[in-house]
Design a protein around this motif. Structure first.
Motif, PDB file in Angstrom:
ATOM      1  N   VAL A  68       0.853  -1.185   0.000  1.00 55.33           N
ATOM      2  CA  VAL A  68       0.000   0.000   0.000  1.00 55.33           C
ATOM      3  C   VAL A  68       0.892   1.238   0.000  1.00 55.33           C
ATOM      4  N   PHE A  69       0.498   2.215  -0.832  1.00 56.28           N
ATOM      5  CA  PHE A  69       1.243   3.458  -0.988  1.00 56.28           C
ATOM      6  C   PHE A  69       0.313   4.645  -0.768  1.00 56.28           C
ATOM      7  N   ASN A  70       0.878   5.801  -0.506  1.00 53.92           N
ATOM      8  CA  ASN A  70       0.088   7.011  -0.231  1.00 53.92           C
ATOM      9  C   ASN A  70      -0.077   7.888  -1.468  1.00 53.92           C
ATOM     10  N   ASP A  71      -0.164   7.283  -2.651  1.00 52.39           N
ATOM     11  CA  ASP A  71      -0.324   8.063  -3.878  1.00 52.39           C
ATOM     12  C   ASP A  71      -1.602   7.692  -4.633  1.00 52.39           C
ATOM     13  N   GLY A  72      -2.622   7.302  -3.880  1.00 53.93           N
ATOM     14  CA  GLY A  72      -3.903   6.943  -4.483  1.00 53.93           C
ATOM     15  C   GLY A  72      -4.775   8.168  -4.722  1.00 53.93           C
ATOM     16  N   PRO A  73      -6.024   7.950  -5.129  1.00 49.09           N
ATOM     17  CA  PRO A  73      -6.935   9.054  -5.433  1.00 49.09           C
ATOM     18  C   PRO A  73      -7.166   9.965  -4.220  1.00 49.09           C
ATOM     19  N   LYS A  74      -6.847  11.217  -4.368  1.00 46.09           N
ATOM     20  CA  LYS A  74      -6.980  12.186  -3.268  1.00 46.09           C
ATOM     21  C   LYS A  74      -8.444  12.421  -2.895  1.00 46.09           C
ATOM     22  N   GLU A  75      -9.358  12.254  -3.865  1.00 44.33           N
ATOM     23  CA  GLU A  75     -10.782  12.488  -3.598  1.00 44.33           C
ATOM     24  C   GLU A  75     -11.423  11.371  -2.775  1.00 44.33           C
ATOM     25  N   THR A  76     -10.704  10.263  -2.587  1.00 45.00           N
ATOM     26  CA  THR A  76     -11.246   9.195  -1.733  1.00 45.00           C
ATOM     27  C   THR A  76     -10.329   9.033  -0.513  1.00 45.00           C
ATOM     28  N   THR A  77      -9.494   8.002  -0.502  1.00 43.08           N
ATOM     29  CA  THR A  77      -8.665   7.726   0.681  1.00 43.08           C
ATOM     30  C   THR A  77      -7.225   8.205   0.552  1.00 43.08           C
ATOM     31  N   GLY A  78      -6.776   8.469  -0.672  1.00 45.63           N
ATOM     32  CA  GLY A  78      -5.375   8.820  -0.893  1.00 45.63           C
ATOM     33  C   GLY A  78      -4.454   7.607  -0.898  1.00 45.63           C
ATOM     34  N   LYS A  79      -5.011   6.411  -0.757  1.00 46.93           N
ATOM     35  CA  LYS A  79      -4.236   5.174  -0.700  1.00 46.93           C
ATOM     36  C   LYS A  79      -4.299   4.445  -2.047  1.00 46.93           C
ATOM     37  N   ARG A  80      -3.189   3.763  -2.377  1.00 46.55           N
ATOM     38  CA  ARG A  80      -3.150   2.873  -3.541  1.00 46.55           C
ATOM     39  C   ARG A  80      -2.695   1.513  -3.047  1.00 46.55           C
TER      40      ARG A  80
END
Length: 172
Positions: free
Chosen positions: A145-157
């Motif tokens: 898990v990384f912290n570069d996911g969708p900012k409009e949801t959880t921000g997690k990838r």
């Protein structure tokens, strides 16, 4: 002759000092240890022979040996059907299709997990720290898990190996 003996003594003292320093720095007290996947007991446990008989060679490599599949090699990467992604090892539901997104990385990516079904540990195998994800039921390695996911949801990838998953389509 006397100077040679003095030099030898100085060199031996330096070696002894460096040895003591390295021993001191390498000590690992129990306060420094964190829980890892290896020291946790899971609900589903099997012998390596049982896992090898149940899983494909690729699934075994990923789930049991913490391997990684080649990017863009999984059919689940571009799967956009409604349903739930389960652990390929024990069938535990892990991710919902509504939380899947195209990260462009080549691996199925989700912005969240099904709470309680995914466990996390620290992975330092490649020289830096990453947050590893594994099935909370059988301990199978899923991905990271990384912290570069969708900012409009959880921000997690949640970057997951497709071979670690089994897709179960919705019945609607």
């Amino acid at each position: 002759m006397k100077q040679t003996i003095i030099l030898d003594i100085l060199i031996l003292k330096k070696i002894a000092l460096l040895t003591l320093i390295s021993l001191f720095l390498s000590c690992n007290s129990s306060a420094q240890k964190t829980e890892t996947k290896e020291n946790k007991t899971f609900k589903v446990t099997k012998t390596e022979a049982e896992w090898k008989a149940q899983l494909t060679a690729d699934q075994y490599h990923i789930l049991r040996e913490a391997g990684t599949e080649r990017p863009f090699s999984s059919a689940l990467n571009k799967n956009y059907e409604k349903g739930v992604y389960h652990c390929a090892g024990c069938n535990t539901p892990l991710y919902k299709s509504e939380h899947k997104f195209d990260s462009g990385t080549g691996w199925p990516s989700f912005d969240r997990v099904i709470e309680g079904n995914v466990a996390f540990s620290t992975d330092t195998k490649i020289g830096y720290t990453r947050n590893e994800e594994h099935c909370a039921t059988c301990g199978g390695h899923l991905g990271h898990v990384f912290n570069d996911g969708p900012k409009e949801t959880t921000g997690k990838r949640h970057c997951i190996n497709g071979d670690a998953l089994k897709f179960v389509p919705s019945e609607d």
